[in-house]
Design a protein around this motif. Structure first.
Motif, PDB file in Angstrom:
ATOM      1  N   PHE B   8      67.787  92.848  52.236  1.00 32.68           N
ATOM      2  CA  PHE B   8      68.075  92.517  50.841  1.00 32.68           C
ATOM      3  C   PHE B   8      66.814  92.039  50.129  1.00 32.68           C
ATOM      4  O   PHE B   8      65.902  91.498  50.762  1.00 32.68           O
ATOM      5  N   ALA B   9      66.817  92.205  48.817  1.00 28.21           N
ATOM      6  CA  ALA B   9      65.773  91.673  47.922  1.00 28.21           C
ATOM      7  C   ALA B   9      64.374  91.999  48.451  1.00 28.21           C
ATOM      8  O   ALA B   9      64.078  93.157  48.712  1.00 28.21           O
ATOM      9  N   ARG B  12      64.173  94.123  51.511  1.00 28.12           N
ATOM     10  CA  ARG B  12      64.515  95.531  51.292  1.00 28.12           C
ATOM     11  C   ARG B  12      63.275  96.299  50.833  1.00 28.12           C
ATOM     12  O   ARG B  12      63.069  97.452  51.214  1.00 28.12           O
ATOM     13  N   ALA B  52      65.427  83.932  58.111  1.00 25.26           N
ATOM     14  CA  ALA B  52      66.847  83.576  58.220  1.00 25.26           C
ATOM     15  C   ALA B  52      67.622  84.869  58.450  1.00 25.26           C
ATOM     16  O   ALA B  52      67.315  85.904  57.853  1.00 25.26           O
ATOM     17  N   ILE B  75      67.936  87.699  55.657  1.00 28.24           N
ATOM     18  CA  ILE B  75      68.294  86.976  54.444  1.00 28.24           C
ATOM     19  C   ILE B  75      67.063  86.277  53.869  1.00 28.24           C
ATOM     20  O   ILE B  75      66.678  85.203  54.345  1.00 28.24           O
ATOM     21  N   PRO B  76      66.432  86.849  52.859  1.00 31.56           N
ATOM     22  CA  PRO B  76      65.336  86.125  52.209  1.00 31.56           C
ATOM     23  C   PRO B  76      65.890  84.888  51.499  1.00 31.56           C
ATOM     24  O   PRO B  76      67.113  84.777  51.335  1.00 31.56           O
ATOM     25  N   PRO B  77      65.015  83.948  51.112  1.00 31.26           N
ATOM     26  CA  PRO B  77      65.507  82.764  50.397  1.00 31.26           C
ATOM     27  C   PRO B  77      66.445  83.159  49.261  1.00 31.26           C
ATOM     28  O   PRO B  77      66.120  84.052  48.478  1.00 31.26           O
ATOM     29  N   VAL B  78      67.611  82.501  49.221  1.00 27.44           N
ATOM     30  CA  VAL B  78      68.666  82.911  48.284  1.00 27.44           C
ATOM     31  C   VAL B  78      68.449  82.256  46.915  1.00 27.44           C
ATOM     32  O   VAL B  78      67.855  81.185  46.815  1.00 27.44           O
ATOM     33  N   SER B  79      68.943  82.912  45.871  1.00 23.94           N
ATOM     34  CA  SER B  79      68.704  82.403  44.508  1.00 23.94           C
ATOM     35  C   SER B  79      69.853  82.750  43.581  1.00 23.94           C
ATOM     36  O   SER B  79      69.649  83.169  42.446  1.00 23.94           O
ATOM     37  N   GLY B  80      71.090  82.572  44.085  1.00 21.17           N
ATOM     38  CA  GLY B  80      72.255  82.840  43.241  1.00 21.17           C
ATOM     39  C   GLY B  80      72.440  81.754  42.196  1.00 21.17           C
ATOM     40  O   GLY B  80      71.737  80.750  42.167  1.00 21.17           O
ATOM     41  N   GLY B  81      73.431  81.962  41.351  1.00 20.77           N
ATOM     42  CA  GLY B  81      73.758  80.971  40.319  1.00 20.77           C
ATOM     43  C   GLY B  81      73.339  81.436  38.948  1.00 20.77           C
ATOM     44  O   GLY B  81      72.789  82.509  38.780  1.00 20.77           O
TER      45      GLY B  81
END
Lengths: 148, 81
Positions: B8-9, B12, B52, B75-81
């Motif tokens: 992902f991100a 990817r 991660a 899973i790269p560092p997540v940044s939802g919201g």
């Protein structure tokens, strides 16, 4: 058991629909809405692209909601997060919490958004007005529990 | 055994694909999968040595032993919201 909803969607979010799910058994219903902002860290943002690992994101959201429910008294909790391209001013995330007491609703809602940002597998890439774009550096999730 | 790796991100972009099927020896761990990917070429060095990961939808340690058909998401560092 209240009817929780945790959803990742590619469609526009109607926050009012979430709050309408609150029923008359609770005296408080609280709605948090996250909106795409036109600037970040001094740069002018034109749009955002959100990506998710949808199956896992919904699973982690359900875990977070269960944790909130174990700490505070809540009725229905709904969380919806949008992915894909979002323009400035559009809704990226909405959280509705109903509760018999407003204090619990505020606490549970705050917990859900803070934990979402820390560990739900969603990513955003900012598209700047100067034509560049960049994935944001966010939080690194850690295995919890026995991890195995 | 065959493992499905998901990206992902930023990861990817490194992988140049959203998913890859990877062959590993029986008993291999997530660590072995990371090493196998990083040995694929220079571009893969951008994948962290200790990223991660989630195995079958659960955040997991790098020492986790893998089984045939497991789905490992980077899973790269997540940044939802």
């Amino acid at each position: 058991m209240a009817d929780d909803r945790c959803t990742i969607t590619g469609d526009p979010i109607d926050p009012c629909e979430l709050i309408a799910a609150a029923d008359g058994t609770d005296g408080a219903a609280l709605l948090f809405v996250g909106i795409v902002r036109d600037h970040n860290e001094g740069r002018e943002v034109g749009h955002l692209d959100y990506q998710a690992y949808p199956e896992m994101a919904e699973t982690v959201l359900r875990n977070i909601v269960a944790e909130a429910r174990s700490r505070w008294e809540t009725g229905a909790v709904s969380v919806i997060h949008r992915i894909g391209r979002l323009e400035i001013g559009e809704v990226s995330v909405a959280i509705a919490v109903s509760s018999p007491h407003r204090g619990d609703a505020y606490s549970a809602s705050r917990y859900v958004i803070e934990e979402l940002k820390k560990r739900v597998p969603i990513w955003k890439r900012e598209g700047y007005l100067d034509g560049e774009s960049e994935w944001l550096r966010g939080s690194t999730p850690q295995p919890i529990g026995e991890g195995s | 055994m065959q493992i499905k790796a998901l990206f992902f991100a930023t990861y990817r972009d490194i992988a140049g694909a959203d998913e890859l099927e990877v062959q590993l020896p029986t008993g291999a761990s997530v660590d072995d999968l990371v090493a196998s990917l990083r040995s694929r070429g220079e571009g893969w060095q951008a994948l962290p040595e200790k990223p991660a990961v989630a195995v079958n939808l659960t955040y997991s340690k790098l020492a986790t032993a893998l089984s045939e058909g497991d789905e490992v998401a980077f899973i790269p560092p997540v940044s939802g919201g």
